[in-house]
Write an enzyme that holds these catalytic residues in place. Sequence first.
Site, PDB file in Angstrom:
ATOM      1  N   ASP A  32       0.838  -1.527   0.164  1.00 42.03           N
ATOM      2  CA  ASP A  32      -0.024  -0.146   0.240  1.00 42.03           C
ATOM      3  C   ASP A  32       0.427   1.226  -0.253  1.00 42.03           C
ATOM      4  O   ASP A  32       2.284   1.313   0.283  1.00 42.03           O
ATOM      5  CB  ASP A  32      -0.314  -0.135   1.577  1.00 42.03           C
ATOM      6  CG  ASP A  32      -2.109   1.045   0.742  1.00 42.03           C
ATOM      7  OD1 ASP A  32      -2.842   1.751   0.059  1.00 42.03           O
ATOM      8  OD2 ASP A  32      -2.552   1.310   2.361  1.00 42.03           O
ATOM      9  N   TYR A 155      -2.499   2.986  11.899  1.00 42.90           N
ATOM     10  CA  TYR A 155      -3.648   3.603  10.684  1.00 42.90           C
ATOM     11  C   TYR A 155      -3.049   2.980   9.273  1.00 42.90           C
ATOM     12  O   TYR A 155      -3.052   2.365   7.791  1.00 42.90           O
ATOM     13  CB  TYR A 155      -4.182   5.084   9.910  1.00 42.90           C
ATOM     14  CG  TYR A 155      -4.966   4.931   8.380  1.00 42.90           C
ATOM     15  CD1 TYR A 155      -6.068   4.567   8.903  1.00 42.90           C
ATOM     16  CD2 TYR A 155      -3.652   5.494   7.740  1.00 42.90           C
ATOM     17  CE1 TYR A 155      -7.226   4.722   7.157  1.00 42.90           C
ATOM     18  CE2 TYR A 155      -4.739   5.373   6.119  1.00 42.90           C
ATOM     19  CZ  TYR A 155      -5.862   5.203   6.648  1.00 42.90           C
ATOM     20  OH  TYR A 155      -6.578   5.712   4.851  1.00 42.90           O
TER      21      TYR A 155
END
Length: 395
Positions: A32, A155
């Site tokens: 990611d 996160y």
Amino acid sequence: MILSTEPVWIAQDAELADLCARLSQQAAIAVDTEFMRTDTFYPIAGLIQLGDGKISYLIDPLAIQDFSPLRELMLNDQVIKVLHSCSEDIEVFERLLGIVPSPIFDTQIAAAFAGFGFSLGYAGLVKAVLGVEIPKDETRSDWLQRPLSASQLKYAALDVAHMLIVYGKLLQTLKASERLQWVKSDCADLVSNARKPDDYSDAFHKVGFAWKLRPQELAILRDLCIWRETEARARDIPRNRLIKEPSLFEMARKQPQDAVHLQRIEDIPARTLRGDTETLLNIIKTSAATDAHSWPARLDAPLALSQAALMKALKKYVREVAEVLNLPPELLIRKKEYEAVTRSGMNGGTYVLPERLLGWRYEVIGKGLLEVAQNPGANDQGQDADESISPTIIE
């Protein structure tokens, strides 16, 4: 499987090289990115996240000097890169590393084929597959600040922590339904399309109401759009900050010959007028004077009401197929592809399919679409389901 709750921060070249060497031994890794793109054309990488199924690794692209190990890992054809909704991540790697990662497995695409819905977000997918809630309160964080906050680190780590588990479960579902090859094909298409050379020659097709312009005006619009695409990239600013499409349309239509008339075109940024007036006027003048043989043909006008019946029949057929397959219709065909099929047979011609519908989609909907196109009324006259054209299904 127990996941580490503490991500590993990677900020030195030696650490990155060691990590990439270890991850190159895996069959798949989670990937990611976090980036900023507020005032720039290109995304600015703020963080690269990798996961091995146990630990989340956070790579600091602002500190790393030698990205060659990461580049090699992203191109290693023995390691599947698992991402979710990867189009923007691909742009990050193109800008940062100069490559398009391959092979990739997009879990958003896979989730749609597995029956979880079209365009499902990553947090929604993790909840649907694993029953795990992932906080999304740092979505719009400043990822270029240092140090990152504890909330940002958590996160970012969670974005890859569960990905390989989800990947494994999606694989099981897709193999059982014999749809894994469909997913692999669509993911390979993403890579192939991303690797195509930049071509701005048809950017003018996307300008609203361009179909109203005559060929000479389209030649001007085409060259103005090429200029905008080239300059936005060269200056690394958003396209609309340079100039918006409606302004380009008006310039092509009105063909201003001097600075006074150019300034009357609405919504041209003052900075563009100060620095680019002479260039824009020269493009307009030069393009208008080119040989007529080099002008684009007029663009297709919106479909007429006479084509509405065919469009309705095509959509009805795809909905029937999608319902049988328990898939979103949007996964099988795009709106512009309906239109392409409809236009292809106008004026008595033979209906043809767009290239994207000639792969695995041909057997699923392609052949049926051509049958419906040849006889649209047969599938849109309110007949019983067992009397309508039968969807072609591959299980």
